[in-house]
Design a protein around this motif. Structure first.
Motif, short mmCIF file in Angstrom:
data_model
loop_
_atom_site.label_atom_id
_atom_site.label_comp_id
_atom_site.label_asym_id
_atom_site.label_seq_id
_atom_site.Cartn_x
_atom_site.Cartn_y
_atom_site.Cartn_z
N VAL A 47 14.25 -46.54 10.91
CA VAL A 47 14.39 -47.51 10.32
C VAL A 47 15.83 -48.49 9.88
O VAL A 47 17.32 -47.81 9.69
CB VAL A 47 13.70 -46.94 8.73
N SER A 48 15.90 -49.71 9.54
CA SER A 48 16.82 -50.24 9.31
C SER A 48 17.79 -50.40 8.09
O SER A 48 17.31 -49.21 7.07
CB SER A 48 16.48 -52.27 9.84
N PHE A 49 19.03 -50.60 8.30
CA PHE A 49 19.67 -50.11 7.17
C PHE A 49 18.94 -51.26 5.99
O PHE A 49 19.41 -50.30 4.43
CB PHE A 49 20.96 -51.31 7.42
N GLY A 50 18.75 -52.57 5.66
CA GLY A 50 17.79 -53.26 4.72
C GLY A 50 16.50 -52.27 4.22
O GLY A 50 16.20 -52.00 3.25
N PHE A 51 15.62 -51.67 5.24
CA PHE A 51 14.43 -50.70 4.64
C PHE A 51 14.61 -49.99 3.80
O PHE A 51 14.65 -49.44 3.31
CB PHE A 51 13.86 -51.19 6.17
N SER A 52 15.87 -49.44 4.46
CA SER A 52 16.08 -47.73 4.09
C SER A 52 16.83 -47.94 2.83
O SER A 52 16.47 -47.38 1.91
CB SER A 52 17.63 -47.32 4.73
N VAL A 53 17.20 -48.96 2.41
CA VAL A 53 17.39 -48.99 0.82
C VAL A 53 16.67 -49.33 0.25
O VAL A 53 16.71 -48.73 -1.28
CB VAL A 53 19.31 -50.29 1.00
N PHE A 54 16.20 -50.23 0.76
CA PHE A 54 14.73 -50.84 0.04
C PHE A 54 14.16 -48.71 -0.22
O PHE A 54 12.86 -49.47 -1.57
CB PHE A 54 13.74 -51.61 1.19
N ASN A 55 13.16 -48.43 0.68
CA ASN A 55 12.98 -47.31 0.82
C ASN A 55 13.67 -46.30 -0.12
O ASN A 55 12.84 -46.04 -1.63
CB ASN A 55 12.72 -46.42 2.02
N LEU A 56 14.42 -45.92 -0.24
CA LEU A 56 15.57 -45.19 -1.46
C LEU A 56 15.21 -45.66 -2.75
O LEU A 56 15.25 -45.22 -3.77
CB LEU A 56 16.63 -45.32 -1.25
N MET A 57 15.52 -47.40 -3.12
CA MET A 57 15.77 -47.49 -4.34
C MET A 57 13.78 -47.79 -4.49
O MET A 57 14.03 -46.97 -5.80
CB MET A 57 15.87 -49.71 -4.05
N ASN A 58 12.96 -47.75 -3.85
CA ASN A 58 11.79 -46.77 -4.57
C ASN A 58 11.82 -45.89 -4.43
O ASN A 58 11.20 -45.16 -5.83
CB ASN A 58 10.44 -47.30 -3.27
N ALA A 59 12.28 -44.79 -4.47
CA ALA A 59 12.77 -43.19 -4.52
C ALA A 59 13.40 -43.90 -5.98
O ALA A 59 13.03 -42.43 -6.52
CB ALA A 59 13.26 -42.28 -3.47
N MET A 258 18.60 -40.49 -18.47
CA MET A 258 19.73 -41.22 -17.31
C MET A 258 19.26 -40.59 -16.17
O MET A 258 19.12 -41.10 -14.64
CB MET A 258 21.59 -41.44 -17.53
N ALA A 259 19.96 -39.26 -15.79
CA ALA A 259 19.77 -38.24 -14.89
C ALA A 259 18.37 -38.02 -14.25
O ALA A 259 18.41 -38.30 -12.74
CB ALA A 259 20.05 -36.76 -14.98
N PHE A 260 17.49 -38.25 -14.90
CA PHE A 260 16.07 -38.31 -14.35
C PHE A 260 15.33 -39.58 -13.49
O PHE A 260 14.96 -39.72 -12.86
CB PHE A 260 14.62 -38.22 -15.98
N SER A 261 15.78 -40.63 -14.61
CA SER A 261 16.17 -42.09 -13.83
C SER A 261 16.64 -41.95 -11.97
O SER A 261 16.11 -43.39 -11.72
CB SER A 261 16.51 -43.56 -14.73
N PHE A 262 17.35 -42.15 -12.18
CA PHE A 262 18.83 -42.30 -10.85
C PHE A 262 17.99 -40.61 -9.48
O PHE A 262 19.25 -40.94 -9.23
CB PHE A 262 20.28 -41.78 -11.52
N LEU A 263 17.07 -39.92 -10.06
CA LEU A 263 17.08 -38.63 -9.02
C LEU A 263 16.35 -39.53 -7.71
O LEU A 263 15.03 -39.64 -8.31
CB LEU A 263 15.88 -37.75 -10.27
N CYS A 264 16.90 -39.30 -6.86
CA CYS A 264 16.58 -39.79 -5.77
C CYS A 264 16.62 -37.97 -4.26
O CYS A 264 16.95 -38.72 -3.09
CB CYS A 264 17.02 -41.03 -5.11
N HIS A 265 17.34 -37.04 -4.59
CA HIS A 265 18.11 -36.51 -4.22
C HIS A 265 17.00 -35.72 -2.78
O HIS A 265 17.24 -35.71 -2.12
CB HIS A 265 18.55 -35.43 -4.60
N THR A 266 16.05 -35.37 -3.16
CA THR A 266 14.61 -35.21 -2.98
C THR A 266 14.15 -35.70 -1.29
O THR A 266 13.97 -35.98 -0.12
CB THR A 266 13.69 -34.46 -3.42
N SER A 267 14.88 -36.98 -1.32
CA SER A 267 14.18 -38.05 -0.31
C SER A 267 14.92 -38.62 0.21
O SER A 267 15.77 -39.38 1.35
CB SER A 267 14.28 -39.99 -1.18
#
Length: 458
Positions: A47-59, A258-267
C-alpha cells in the motif's frame, strides 16, 4: 518466521532461545526486507504512503469527534488545545515504541506483543483490553443512532408524531441491530464494508465544514423562542464569551475522551505489514502525518462547535443542531452521512472484538458456526444494552478512555518496551517509556476515580 529472541512453544508460549543480542539485532534489521519479500511473493506491491495515511486516519477518526466540543467547553480553548496536542504527541510516541518492539520481535499484532512480553497471560490481557475498547466504541456508535435517528426521521415528517414507535430511539436501535448490524457481523468475511467505511473519513471532513458554516447561522445567546421559532440575539452577555482556560469536575472527561479519539494502535502493525517498502521510519512518518491531520480536523470541529453553543454545547454535538436548526437541509444531510458511517462501522468493529474473544475461549477448537454465531450474538446484546441504558455518551468516552484507551495508548507500549528492550533499565532510552507508563497509570486511575465519584454524587 522465527522470532529474534525465541521460538513459539505450544505449551508455554514464547521461550527464550540462545540467540545472542547481536544476532537478534541483525535479524531485526532484516525484518523490513522480509515484509517486502512477502508482499512480492503474494503478488502485491504493498500500500502506498498516501493510502496508508488514509487508512490510518480512518482508524483514528470516529465518534469521538462528536464529543470534543463538549470537552473544549469544560477545559477552555487553550486548555483543550494544549491537552489535545499532548495526547496526539504521546500517541505518536507510543506508536514509535510499538514499531520498535515490532522490529525487535518480528511479530505483527498487538496481542502477540503481549504474548512475547508476558506469555499467554499477556496476550489474554491485551485481547481483553481490545474487547472492552471495541465494545465501548460500538456502544458509542449505537448511542448516536439511538439519539439521532429519531430526530432525523422527525425532521422529514410534518405534523405531530410524538409517541409513535418509529420515533422511539430504543425500538429503532433494536430493529437496526437485529435487521442490519447482526446479519452483517455474522459474515465470516466483510471486506466490501471496508471500502464503504472509507467514506466515513470524508463524512468527518464534511461534518467539520458544516460546523464552520453553521457557526454563522446560530446567533448568540441561544435563547430559543418556541412560539415564533426564532432566536433572540444579544451580544451583551457573558454567555457568548469563549473561555481560554476553564477547569471543573467535568474536565475529568477530557483526556480519556481525547485518548479514545486518537486510539489507532491496534491497526498500526497490520498497516505496517502492508506498507509499500516497509520500514520503521516510513511507518512512523505515516503515523505522524495521520495523527497531525486528525488533530487539525478534531481541533477545528471542536472549536467551531464550541463557538456556536459555548457552555450550552451538548455532550453529543449533533443534539444541539437538532434543537436549534430543525429541518435545516445541510444539517439533515450531514446527520444522515454520520449515521450511515456509524451504521457501516459497527459490524467492522465486531470482527477484532470477536477474534479476541474466540482466541481466549475457543483457540483450541476448529472453526464452528455455533461458536461464531454465539460470540457475535453475545457481543450484539452487550452493546445494545449499553447503548440503551447509558444515559450520556460522555460516560462511554470517559470510562472506556480512562481504562482501555489509556492502556492501549500509554500503559502497554511503555510496559512492553521496558520489558523487551535490550537497553539497561537505567538507560536514558527507557526514561520516555517509563514516563509514558507512569502517565498512563496516573491519568487513567485519576480520571476513572473522578468519573465514578461524579456518578455517586449524582
Amino acid at each position: 518466521m522465527e522470532a529474534p529472541w525465541g521460538t513459539i512453544n505450544a505449551q508455554s508460549g514464547w521461550s527464550v532461545s540462545a540467540q545472542q543480542p547481536e544476532e537478534a539485532e541483525a535479524e531485526a534489521e532484516d525484518f523490513s526486507p522480509l515484509l517486502s519479500n512477502e508482499l512480492h511473493r503474494l503478488g502485491s506491491p504493498g500500500v502506498s504512503f498516501g493510502f496508508s495515511v488514509f487508512n490510518l486516519m480512518n482508524a483514528i477518526m470516529g465518534s469521538g469527534i462528536l464529543a470534543l466540543s463538549y470537552v473544549m467547553a469544560t477545559t477552555g480553548i487553550l486548555g483543550f488545545g494544549l491537552l489535545l496536542l499532548m495526547v496526539a504527541l504521546l500517541a505518536s510516541y507510543s506508536v514509535h515504541l510499538l514499531l520498535s518492539m515490532c522490529i525487535q520481535t518480528a511479530v505483527t499484532s498487538y496481542e502477540d506483543l503481549g504474548l512475547f512480553a508476558f506469555g499467554f497471560t499477556g496476550k489474554v490481557v491485551v485481547a481483553g483490553t481490545i474487547i472492552i475498547q471495541n465494545i465501548g466504541a460500538m456502544s458509542s456508535y449505537l448511542f448516536i443512532i439511538k439519539v439521532e435517528l429519531p430526530a432525523a426521521i422527525s425532521e422529514f415528517l410534518s405534523g405531530d408524531h410524538s409517541g409513535s414507535w418509529y420515533l422511539d430511539g430504543q425500538i429503532l436501535l433494536v430493529i437496526i441491530c437485529v435487521g442490519i448490524v447482526f446479519p452483517l457481523a455474522l459474515l465470516p468475511k466483510i471486506g466490501f464494508l471496508g471500502y464503504t467505511s472509507s467514506l466515513s473519513f470524508f463524512f468527518m471532513v464534511f461534518f467539520a465544514l458544516v460546523i464552520i458554516i453553521k457557526k454563522w447561522s446560530i446567533p448568540c445567546p441561544l435563547t430559543l423562542n418556541y412560539t415564533e421559532q426564532y432566536f433572540q440575539n444579544s451580544n451583551a452577555t457573558d454567555d457568548c464569551k469563549p473561555k481560554l482556560f476553564h477547569f471543573s469536575k467535568e474536565s475529568a472527561y477530557a483526556i480519556p475522551t481525547m485518548a479514545f479519539s486518537f486510539l489507532c494502535h491496534t491497526s498500526i502493525l497490520p498497516i505496517y505489514c502492508e506498507l509499500q517498502s516497509p520500514s520503521k521510519q516510513r511507518m512512523q512518518n505515516v503515523t505522524n502525518t495521520a495523527i497531525a491531520l486528525s488533530f487539525v480536523v478534531y481541533f477545528i470541529s471542536a472549536l467551531f462547535g464550541y463557538l456556536t453553543f459555548y457552555d450550552k454545547v451538548a455532550s453529543e454535538l449533533l443534539q444541539g443542531y437538532s434543537k436549534y436548526l430543525p429541518h435545516d437541509v445541510v444539517v439533515m444531510t450531514v446527520k444522515l452521512c454520520i449515521l450511515f458511517a456509524v451504521l457501516l462501522t459497527v459490524p467492522l468493529i465486531h470482527f477484532p472484538a470477536r477474534k479476541a474473544l474466540m482466541m481466549i475461549f475457543f483457540s483450541n477448537f476448529p472453526f464452528s458456526w455455533i461458536h461464531h454465531s454465539l460470540v457475535t450474538l453475545i457481543l450484539n446484546i452487550i452493546i445494545v444494552l449499553l447503548a440503551i441504558y447509558v444515559p450520556d455518551i460522555r460516560n462511554v468516552f470517559g470510562v472506556v478512555g480512562a481504562s482501555t484507551s489509556s492502556c492501549l495508548i500509554f500503559i502497554f507500549p511503555g510496559l512492553f518496551y521496558l520489558k523487551l528492550s535490550r537497553e539497561d533499565f537505567l538507560s536514558w532510552k527507557k526514561v520516555g517509556p517509563c514516563a509514558l507508563l507512569i502517565f498512563g497509570i496516573l491519568v487513567g486511575n485519576f480520571s476513572l476515580a473522578f468519573i465514578i465519584f461524579n456518578w455517586v454524587n449524582k
